[in-house]
Motif scaffolding. Structure first.
Motif, mmCIF file in Angstrom:
data_model
loop_
_atom_site.group_PDB
_atom_site.id
_atom_site.type_symbol
_atom_site.label_atom_id
_atom_site.label_comp_id
_atom_site.label_asym_id
_atom_site.label_seq_id
_atom_site.Cartn_x
_atom_site.Cartn_y
_atom_site.Cartn_z
ATOM 1 N N UNK A 251 -38.428 69.838 142.248
ATOM 2 C CA UNK A 251 -38.692 70.813 141.190
ATOM 3 C C UNK A 251 -37.481 71.720 141.052
ATOM 4 N N UNK A 252 -36.959 71.810 139.839
ATOM 5 C CA UNK A 252 -35.839 72.706 139.548
ATOM 6 C C UNK A 252 -36.398 73.943 138.861
ATOM 7 N N UNK A 253 -36.128 75.107 139.441
ATOM 8 C CA UNK A 253 -36.609 76.354 138.851
ATOM 9 C C UNK A 253 -35.408 77.183 138.402
ATOM 10 N N UNK A 254 -35.380 77.471 137.107
ATOM 11 C CA UNK A 254 -34.307 78.244 136.505
ATOM 12 C C UNK A 254 -34.888 79.522 135.901
ATOM 13 N N UNK A 255 -33.994 80.388 135.418
ATOM 14 C CA UNK A 255 -34.431 81.612 134.752
ATOM 15 C C UNK A 255 -33.729 81.739 133.416
ATOM 16 N N UNK A 256 -34.493 82.076 132.402
ATOM 17 C CA UNK A 256 -33.943 82.290 131.070
ATOM 18 C C UNK A 256 -32.845 83.347 131.122
ATOM 19 N N UNK A 257 -31.700 83.029 130.539
ATOM 20 C CA UNK A 257 -30.584 83.957 130.498
ATOM 21 C C UNK A 257 -29.487 83.656 131.493
ATOM 22 N N UNK A 258 -29.788 82.840 132.521
ATOM 23 C CA UNK A 258 -28.749 82.495 133.492
ATOM 24 C C UNK A 258 -27.950 81.299 132.976
ATOM 25 N N UNK A 259 -26.882 80.977 133.670
ATOM 26 C CA UNK A 259 -26.097 79.785 133.361
ATOM 27 C C UNK A 259 -26.290 78.787 134.494
ATOM 28 N N UNK A 260 -26.755 77.594 134.147
ATOM 29 C CA UNK A 260 -27.031 76.576 135.162
ATOM 30 C C UNK A 260 -25.807 75.700 135.374
ATOM 31 N N UNK A 261 -25.577 75.356 136.621
ATOM 32 C CA UNK A 261 -24.502 74.438 136.988
ATOM 33 C C UNK A 261 -25.098 73.421 137.950
ATOM 34 N N UNK A 262 -25.316 72.189 137.444
ATOM 35 C CA UNK A 262 -26.025 71.170 138.210
ATOM 36 C C UNK A 262 -25.117 69.950 138.373
ATOM 37 N N UNK A 263 -24.739 69.675 139.614
ATOM 38 C CA UNK A 263 -23.881 68.521 139.914
ATOM 39 C C UNK A 263 -24.751 67.350 140.333
ATOM 40 N N UNK A 264 -24.582 66.223 139.652
ATOM 41 C CA UNK A 264 -25.361 65.016 139.942
ATOM 42 C C UNK A 264 -24.436 63.986 140.574
ATOM 43 N N UNK A 265 -24.787 63.533 141.775
ATOM 44 C CA UNK A 265 -24.027 62.536 142.517
ATOM 45 C C UNK A 265 -24.771 61.209 142.430
ATOM 46 N N UNK A 266 -24.093 60.180 141.962
ATOM 47 C CA UNK A 266 -24.712 58.868 141.759
ATOM 48 C C UNK A 266 -24.356 57.931 142.907
ATOM 49 N N UNK A 267 -25.307 57.684 143.802
ATOM 50 C CA UNK A 267 -25.103 56.776 144.932
ATOM 51 C C UNK A 267 -25.601 55.362 144.639
#
Length: 587
Positions: free
Chosen positions: A75-91
């Motif tokens: 579960x990814x929990x974010x907050x309105x107004x922030x800037x998300x930085x999500x790194x996806x590693x493909x194994x």
């Protein structure tokens, strides 16, 4: 292609160092007992690692693709107004991707290989970075091949910047999905060989003799058209296990509550091919959000949630006892099951599957015809029916209707992907979804949804666009306007910030949940400037849906049916949004 076995051999379990302890790996939010508080990933900086693994469903191991060692993903929990930085590693040993379903973001971050970015190569990584400009319940999934079917999905909850209008003492994510021991490409191959391959609920001679289902006359007429009224779902419980938070009916995921307290259920349909009918016997459901957008609370006993939709509902269990959450597949061949209870280990009765639905004349696109009046010459002149002498496909109530008459949709190309054309499709947003008209209690319809706040753009649309949903069940091909994705020569164009009224006409006998990336649209259901805003809408068989769209996100966006194998078979196009050259490039 070899199918994956239902029960795996010991060497399969140990492949890649996966031990039995890892097989049951689930993120904390999806553990058997929905305890609160629970572990989850918080923004703004998050790392997700995609890899092959196994998952346990009702005590049996299945191949899967997971994230951070879990399927479904965290579960990814974010907050309105922030800037998300999500790194996806493909194994994985193949390309992969993550699409942020329902999130408004720059198109380069949308995560659709070949449209908005190149994809994440095997062994590679990609960092998604975008502002979080909304709140609500959403989800993420792979948009590469058929990986979504293998478990590559997870929920997203975005907390609002302002006080949440929905209050509850307890909150649970309820993520519905389907999973099979068959590899998804093996499923698709079977569908290509025979569209009804997985349908084990066909009408029988025994049923006819017992007076069940259609009469002999009806069966003969439907048979003459080579149409099967029991063909509601392409893939059924004959191969699927239906899951709640990655767990099967026997696993019985349990969410805890305190009697008399409000419980918020964030319901996500992350299935590949299954629309669910959800109810909690003994508890009314108060719908407070649809597709992450607040709506005026409306209380029902059951709702249908199409693939890729989300609904937030509030329940208030009054008693110190367990309640069963039932999510029947739309063809009622199986169900996902979970429990709400005040204590661990409590269970409630699980209702039996209800009789499966059968398609009707309205599902053929004949909902706008008066079947009792006959086809007069005046009616024929107005295009309301086909006189008998024109050799139509079906005689019903004195009228003969031709479902292959291109005069009903003269703009459609005569391609193999247009097997049928709905003679008189009607707006069905005000009626219960297929199979739920006679259940004896209140069922949610799209017209019940009213936005809690005024719509952001109340301009009158400047133009209208009609798009036909077409298909060929015998050859298992699906398309928009009779053209599969691999034959499309140009995208669907919009000018930046233009307001367009779009009508989707379903010329097939199967429902299609249609999703537009990067945008919300307002359903035209009679609620004026409080029209419900959605990113996915389910178009009923033989029906039509109209929505108003403000094309306010520049870029190239995927537009497709969210039934995975329909998209894979061609029901997908690209929507391009560009500034108007006549305005000098200005928005």
């Amino acid at each position: 292609m070899n199918d994956f076995p239902t029960v795996m051999r010991r060497r399969d379990l140990l492949a890649g160092g996966v031990g039995l302890g890892t097989l049951a790996a689930l993120p904390a939010w999806a553990q058997k007992h929905g305890l609160s508080p629970r572990a989850e990933l918080h923004g703004p900086d998050i790392t997700l690692t995609i890899a092959r693994q196994h998952m346990m469903i009702d005590g049996k191991p299945y191949h899967a693709i997971g994230i951070n060692g879990a399927a479904p993903g965290p579960l990814i929990r974010l907050r309105e107004g922030q800037r998300a930085r999500i790194t996806v590693v493909n194994m994985l040993d193949e390309e992969s991707s993550i699409h942020w379903h329902g999130l408004l973001l720059p198109f380069q971050m949308d995560g659709v290989p070949g449209i908005s970015f190149p994809g994440i190569p095997a062994g590679g990584r990609f960092t998604y970075e975008f502002p979080v400009v909304q709140a609500g319940t959403y989800w993420y999934h792979s948009h590469s091949g058929l990986q979504e079917q293998e478990g590559l999905y997870g929920p997203i909850v975005i907390e609002p910047a302002q006080p949440d209008p929905v209050t509850a003492e307890v909150e649970h994510v309820v993520m519905l999905s389907d999973h099979s021991a068959l590899h998804p490409h093996a499923i698709f191959r079977r569908l290509k060989l025979q569209g009804g391959y997985f349908n084990y609920q066909k009408q029988t001679i025994g049923g006819l003799l017992a007076g069940r289902d259609q009469s002999l006359d009806e069966r003969l007429r439907w048979g003459a058209m080579r149409m099967d009224p029991s063909d509601v779902s392409d893939v059924t419980a004959s191969t699927y296990r239906y899951l709640v938070n990655g767990q099967g009916p026997g696993d019985n995921w349990t969410g805890l509550f305190t009697p008399g307290k409000r419980v918020r259920l964030r319901i996500v349909n992350a299935a590949a091919m299954t629309i669910f009918n959800l109810r909690i016997p003994g508890l009314p459901l108060t719908v407070v959000q649809a597709d992450g957008q607040d709506v005026r609370p409306v209380t029902v006993d059951e709702l249908q949630i199409a693939v890729a939709e989300t609904y937030d509902v509030v329940v208030t269990p009054p008693e110190h006892r367990a309640y069963t959450l039932v999510a029947e597949s739309w063809d009622r061949s199986g169900m996902a099951r979970a429990t709400l209870a005040p204590a661990i280990g409590m269970t409630a009765a699980v209702p039996a599957l209800r009789p499966r639905p059968l398609a009707t004349m309205k599902d053929m696109g004949m909902g706008g015809m008066d079947h009792g009046s006959g086809c007069t010459s005046d009616h024929a002149a107005m295009g309301h029916c086909q006189p008998a002498e024109q050799g139509a496909a079906m005689d019903h109530g004195g009228m003969r209707h031709d479902m292959r008459d291109f005069a009903n949709a003269p703009g459609l190309p005569r391609t193999p992907v247009v097997q049928t054309v709905a003679p008189m499709p009607v707006d069905r947003t005000g009626e219960p979804p297929q199979g739920l008209a006679d259940v004896g209690h209140r069922v949610l319809t799209y017209r019940d949804l009213v936005s809690l706040t005024p719509d952001p753009d109340r301009r009158v649309p400047s133009r209208a666009l009609t798009i036909h949903l077409t298909g060929n069940m015998e050859r298992y091909m699906w398309a928009f306007d009779g053209v599969k994705l691999n034959a499309v020569t140009a995208p669907i164009p919009f000018r930046l910030n233009e307001r367009v009224r779009v009508t989707l006409v379903n010329d097939t006998m199967m429902a299609h949940p249609i999703h537009l990336h990067g945008h919300f649209f307002e359903l035209v259901t009679g609620h004026g400037d409080h029209a419900p805003r959605k990113h996915t809408v389910n178009v009923a068989p033989g029906g039509k849906v109209t929505f108003d769209l403000t094309a306010n996100a520049e870029g190239d966006w995927a537009f497709h049916c969210h039934l995975l194998y329909h998209m894979h078979a061609g029901m997908m196009q690209v929507v391009t949004v560009r500034p108007d050259p006549a305005a000098g490039g200005a928005a």
